[in-house]
Design a protein around this motif. Structure first.
Motif, short mmCIF file in Angstrom:
data_model
loop_
_atom_site.label_atom_id
_atom_site.label_comp_id
_atom_site.label_asym_id
_atom_site.label_seq_id
_atom_site.Cartn_x
_atom_site.Cartn_y
_atom_site.Cartn_z
N GLU A 1 0.83 -1.21 0.00
CA GLU A 1 0.00 0.00 0.00
C GLU A 1 0.86 1.25 0.00
OE1 GLU A 1 -2.57 -0.51 3.37
OE2 GLU A 1 -3.77 -2.04 2.36
N TYR A 2 1.94 1.23 0.77
CA TYR A 2 2.85 2.38 0.79
C TYR A 2 3.52 2.56 -0.57
CZ TYR A 2 7.03 5.13 1.73
OH TYR A 2 8.01 6.07 1.68
N GLN A 3 3.99 1.47 -1.16
CA GLN A 3 4.65 1.55 -2.47
C GLN A 3 3.69 2.03 -3.55
OE1 GLN A 3 6.19 -2.45 -2.72
NE2 GLN A 3 8.19 -1.84 -1.88
N ALA A 4 2.42 1.59 -3.48
CA ALA A 4 1.43 2.05 -4.44
C ALA A 4 1.18 3.55 -4.29
CB ALA A 4 0.12 1.27 -4.26
N CYS A 5 1.14 4.02 -3.06
CA CYS A 5 0.95 5.45 -2.80
C CYS A 5 2.13 6.26 -3.36
CB CYS A 5 0.79 5.70 -1.31
SG CYS A 5 0.58 7.45 -0.89
N VAL A 6 3.32 5.79 -3.10
CA VAL A 6 4.52 6.49 -3.60
C VAL A 6 4.47 6.58 -5.12
CG1 VAL A 6 7.02 6.32 -3.84
CG2 VAL A 6 5.96 5.92 -1.62
N CYS B 1 2.50 10.20 1.59
CA CYS B 1 2.16 8.82 1.95
C CYS B 1 2.50 8.55 3.41
CB CYS B 1 2.91 7.85 1.05
SG CYS B 1 2.50 8.04 -0.69
N THR B 2 2.42 9.56 4.23
CA THR B 2 2.78 9.43 5.63
C THR B 2 1.95 8.37 6.34
OG1 THR B 2 3.38 11.77 5.63
CG2 THR B 2 3.14 10.71 7.77
N GLY B 3 0.65 8.35 6.09
CA GLY B 3 -0.22 7.38 6.73
C GLY B 3 0.16 5.95 6.40
N GLN B 4 0.42 5.68 5.14
CA GLN B 4 0.81 4.34 4.71
C GLN B 4 2.17 3.96 5.28
OE1 GLN B 4 -0.42 6.73 2.81
NE2 GLN B 4 -2.13 5.91 1.62
N PHE C 1 2.84 0.76 7.84
CA PHE C 1 3.84 -0.27 7.61
C PHE C 1 4.71 -0.47 8.85
CE2 PHE C 1 8.26 -1.14 6.05
CZ PHE C 1 8.09 -2.47 5.78
N TRP C 2 5.23 0.63 9.40
CA TRP C 2 6.11 0.50 10.57
C TRP C 2 5.35 0.12 11.83
CZ3 TRP C 2 10.92 -0.63 10.55
CH2 TRP C 2 11.67 -0.35 9.41
#
Length: 87
Positions: free
Chosen positions: A45-50, A63-66, A70-71
């Motif tokens: 999800e983070y990579q898709a946002c980026v 993409c701070t939320g994603q 992740f972390w």
């Protein structure tokens, strides 16, 4: 004892225990690497946002939320294992 008969946990104990003449190894970094495969969905999800905001010139999209999702997943996986190792 054979190498093939040892489980992952046994190897982790052997690899993470420093010798008397060595500096201690940071267990958190090691455990984070073990937990990353369990957090694939938030990572994707983070990579898709980026990828989605790659062309943003305004700087308003992020993409701070994603990233924190992740972390957070990794932290939830690491915490119980890490606190068992603390003395």
């Amino acid at each position: 004892m054979t190498v093939y008969g040892m489980g992952l946990r046994s190897w982790a104990r052997i690899l993470c225990q420093p010798r008397a003449d060595e500096e201690p190894v940071d267990q958190k970094n090691y455990l984070e690497e073990l937990c990353k495969p369990k957090c694939v969905k938030p990572l994707l999800e983070y990579q898709a946002c980026v990828k989605r905001i790659q062309g943003d010139e305004t700087g308003h999209k992020h993409c701070t939320g994603q990233y924190f999702d992740f972390w957070s997943c990794i932290d939830k996986c690491v915490a119980p294992k890490l606190f068992q190792k603390l003395k």
